[in-house]
Enzyme design. Structure first.
Site, short mmCIF file in Angstrom:
data_model
loop_
_atom_site.label_atom_id
_atom_site.label_comp_id
_atom_site.label_asym_id
_atom_site.label_seq_id
_atom_site.Cartn_x
_atom_site.Cartn_y
_atom_site.Cartn_z
CB SER A 277 -0.89 0.02 1.23
OG SER A 277 -0.12 0.27 2.40
CG ASP A 278 1.28 5.91 -1.20
OD1 ASP A 278 2.20 6.07 -0.37
OD2 ASP A 278 1.11 6.67 -2.16
CD1 TRP A 279 4.68 5.24 5.06
CD2 TRP A 279 4.52 4.13 3.12
NE1 TRP A 279 5.73 4.35 4.98
CE2 TRP A 279 5.66 3.66 3.81
CE3 TRP A 279 4.22 3.56 1.88
CZ2 TRP A 279 6.48 2.65 3.32
CZ3 TRP A 279 5.04 2.56 1.38
CH2 TRP A 279 6.16 2.12 2.09
N GLY A 280 -0.75 5.17 4.38
CA GLY A 280 -2.03 5.76 4.74
C GLY A 280 -3.14 5.45 3.76
CB ALA A 281 -3.18 3.94 0.53
#
Length: 752
Positions: A277-281
């Site tokens: 994942s992207d960071w916070g996704a």
């Protein structure tokens, strides 16, 4: 604190964080990645020996600035950290942001510097996969020396809108160009036996509301544009990991989108590595895991540790099959094994880096990517008759501008200018930063005997007088852009357009050097005889600009993105949702104690241009841009002659390319194609950068990428080349139709 971005680095989180300085000894060259033949079988054998808790531990990662005390291993301040399993030989993984170098945005690691590549658009402007590969190999070598084995590099999102704040990181508007150069960059990174991602999958095409926006497009158009860029990059670079995006795609979050992650990526393309994942996704546990997400990254930035205890519970109660958990871990290990990262332990301490040699890599990339947009009366290269030159503005006395966000490199030499942001979505992790490479000093060194003065441009009248008194004026225009924020419009900020206009009025011999994140409007273009697009030119940008201006290097860059003549030409004149997001952010900033209660609702962006991105849009709508895709001038000239077109099963064109001028230089012949009679724009199907001596002629064969010639057929499903006649053009840019021909192709189909 609000989280609108991939790397949230609030100042309070960074207090006291530091890392050892890089040692002053030469690292050993990393060997090539191990062959991939039995990588999955090997990963399966390792996973078969794991406990459930060990599996769960590998599918979620720490965000080091917020993770103190959560591991017994050393936490290097960076983007991500995943502990290994020593008893099974599974290595510890350390991840760094990395689009343009080993990032250290707000100096988490005190004193740790790295080599800064020029912006992604500058690399794309080289139209040279070897330039992209060399840049990737360089930053990969530095990552290994700094003890990172995963780089969050490989951005290939198409630049659909010229105002996108993150355009500078990407590789332009064409899927073939972005895919080929992205793949080469990834391969370069991974030649160091570390992992590169490819990102952000998919349709992360604007920064305004990127955490909530719903990108909507039909499947055919998506397959023929953004997804094709990813597909080519994955084929060419074989990245160990794919990073899914923040946004929704056709109603589902990208990181829990089964159509993207399972159907397209893993089934149709046969992708073997892991999806992070992207960071916070991440937004869920069972839905995300079953959709195809393999790892939650930077877990502290999500609302919950979705892939920790909740995932274990979901497996135990049958919401997530055991086989799916096993596959998540197998894919993670497969990506590490295939790239060589699994079997190449990180050094125990930071190793030495040949920063001077690496700076040369960055300088070559900048020189290959700087684009000469305009050169009336052959004002450039700088004539020896100009005995007094004034350099104006852009902090050109001390350095060159860089883009902001997770790609920010703390470059060798320090930051001569660094301005914190007082507000905005990027304020917690971005600063307006310059690299210490002065164009002024480089010009003075390159022009002995010439008086080269500098004025900062702040005093309008004094600046105009200085320009008038000189033999020639060089004005540096800047536009800072950053991840997490789009630019509100395409004008140069801070009244620079008015200043350039006044300078050009006072001094007929004016050169404009543009350090921008992408296209800008140029209302003064008719007055300024020479314009140089320098992008964000990186570690040795000052030297690169001086070499281009003085003719030591012949400019050869070609635009990877269309420059509009007006704000009304692109499909969307400004960022969708900008007013709404600005209002909500202002409310949150005015009431920090209650910031977490502000709800940012999802809103749609309909990509009505479909696959007709960039230059295709302009041709479809019969619009004349300011400068077209593929445009770029030289201090010499090139001619194309005697084309020979071959059809049948494969489309190719052989053409003579001649340097008709008096200087050695590089050209980029471009092959465009369209089915005869189709009401569609032409598409870039092949290109090749070629260097020629004065008077030299060489025959070049350009073979069309079949998926560019084809259309995507959702009923097939797959790629279909309709049999019949096709029109081709060999051109200097996307609008050049002086040399065209027609050939016949046989009907054929290809898998998705």
């Amino acid at each position: 604190m609000l989280k609108f971005h991939g790397l949230l680095l609030g100042g309070s989180l960074l207090a006291g964080l530091a890392a050892p300085a890089v040692l002053a000894r030469e690292p050993q060259a990393a060997s090539s990645p191990a062959p991939a033949g039995d990588a999955r079988a090997r990963a399966e054998a390792v996973v078969a020996r794991m406990t459930t808790d060990e599996k769960i531990a590998l599918v979620h990662g720490l965000f080091p600035p917020m993770a103190n005390g959560k591991t017994k291993n050393e936490l290097i301040p960076s983007a991500g950290h995943i502990d290994g399993i020593p008893r099974l030989g599974v290595p510890l993984v350390r991840e760094s942001d990395a689009s343009l170098g080993v990032a250290n945005q707000v100096e988490q690691r005190k004193g740790d510097v790295a080599t800064a590549l020029p912006s992604g658009l500058a690399t794309a402007a080289s139209f040279d996969p070897e330039i992209a590969r060399a840049g990737g190999a360089m930053i990969g070598a530095e990552a290994r020396a700094k003890r990172f084995n995963v780089l969050l590099a490989g951005g290939v999102n198409l630049t659909r809108d010229p105002w996108n704040g993150r355009n500078f990181e990407y590789l332009g508007e064409d899927p073939l160009l972005a895919g080929l150069l992205g793949g080469a960059h990834i391969a370069g990174v991974q030649s160091n036996r570390i992992v590169s991602t490819v990102k952000h999958f998919a349709l992360n095409a604007q920064e305004t509301g990127r955490m909530v926006v719903d990108a909507r497009i039909d499947e055919k158009a998506l397959r023929m544009s953004d997804l094709l860029a990813f597909q080519i990059a994955i084929e060419k670079g074989r990245p160990g990991s794919v990073m899914c995006a923040y946004n929704k795609v056709n109603g589902d979050w990208a990181c829990e989108n089964p159509r993207l992650l399972t159907d397209v990526l893993k089934r149709d393309w046969g992708y073997r590595g892991w999806v992070m994942s992207d960071w916070g996704a991440v937004h869920s546990t069972a839905k995300a895991a079953n959709a195809g997400l393999d790892q939650q990254s930077g877990q502290e930035l999500d609302k919950a540790l979705f892939f920790a205890k909740p995932l274990k519970q979901a497996v135990e109660n049958g919401e997530v099959p055991v086989a799916r958990l096993d596959d998540m871990v197998i894919r993670y290990l497969t990506g590490l094994i295939e790239t060589g990262a699994y079997d190449a332990p990180m050094p125990a301490t930071a190793e030495a880096i040949s920063y001077d040699q690496h700076a040369e890599v960055a300088q070559r990339a900048a020189e290959a990517g700087i684009v000469l947009l305009k050169n009336e009366r052959n004002l450039l290269p700088l004539a020896a008759s100009a005995k007094r030159i004034v350099v104006i503005g852009g902090n050109a006395d001390v350095g060159v501008l860089s883009g902001g966000g997770s790609s920010q490199v703390r470059s060798v030499g320090g930051a001569p200018v660094e301005v914190p942001l007082a507000y905005g979505a990027a304020s917690s992790f971005a600063r307006i930063t310059y690299h210490a490479s002065s164009p002024l000093e480089a010009l003075r060194k390159a022009l002995p005997g010439v008086q080269v003065d500098y004025v900062d441009g702040r005093n309008f009248n004094a600046t105009v007088e200085a320009a008038k008194a000189a033999d020639l004026a060089i004005v540096f225009a800047t536009q800072w852009t950053t991840e997490a924020q789009d630019v509100p419009d395409l004008r140069l900020p801070d009244h620079q357009d008015a200043l350039i206009d006044a300078i050009a009025t006072a001094q007929p011999k004016t050169v404009a050097v543009m350090e921008t994140g992408g296209p800008v409007l140029m209302p003064w273009i008719e007055k300024v005889p020479a314009v140089v697009q320098a992008w964000y030119p990186g570690q040795r940008g000052g030297e690169a600009i001086a070499n281009i201006l003085t003719g030591k290097v012949n400019p050869s860059g070609r635009l990877p993105i269309t420059f509009p003549a007006s704000a009304g030409q692109p499909p969307r004149p400004n960022p969708v949702g900008l007013e709404t997001m600005n209002s909500l952010e202002a409310q949150a900033a005015a009431n920090p104690a209650n910031a977490g209660n502000f709800q940012f609702q999802s809103f749609p962006v309909d990509y009505t241009e479909g696959a007709d991105v960039g230059y295709r849009w302009y041709e479809k709508k019969a619009l004349k841009p300011l400068f077209p895709f593929g445009h770029g001038l030289s201090y010499t000239s090139f001619a194309y002659r005697k084309p020979k077109v071959t059809g049948g099963r494969t489309l190719s064109v052989t053409v003579e390319v001649t340097n008709t001028g008096k200087r050695a230089g590089a050209d980029v012949p471009q092959l465009y194609v369209v089915r005869e009679g189709a009401k569609e724009p032409m598409r870039l199907a092949a290109f090749q950068r070629i260097e020629l001596k004065p008077g030299e002629t060489r025959r070049v064969t350009l073979t069309a990428e079949p998926r560019i010639v084809a259309d995507y057929d959702t009923a097939l499903p797959g790629w279909r080349i309709a049999g019949g006649r096709y029109r081709v053009a060999i051109g200097h840019d996307a609008t050049d139709r002086k040399l065209t021909a027609v050939t016949t192709l046989a009907a054929s189909t290809m898998k998705p």
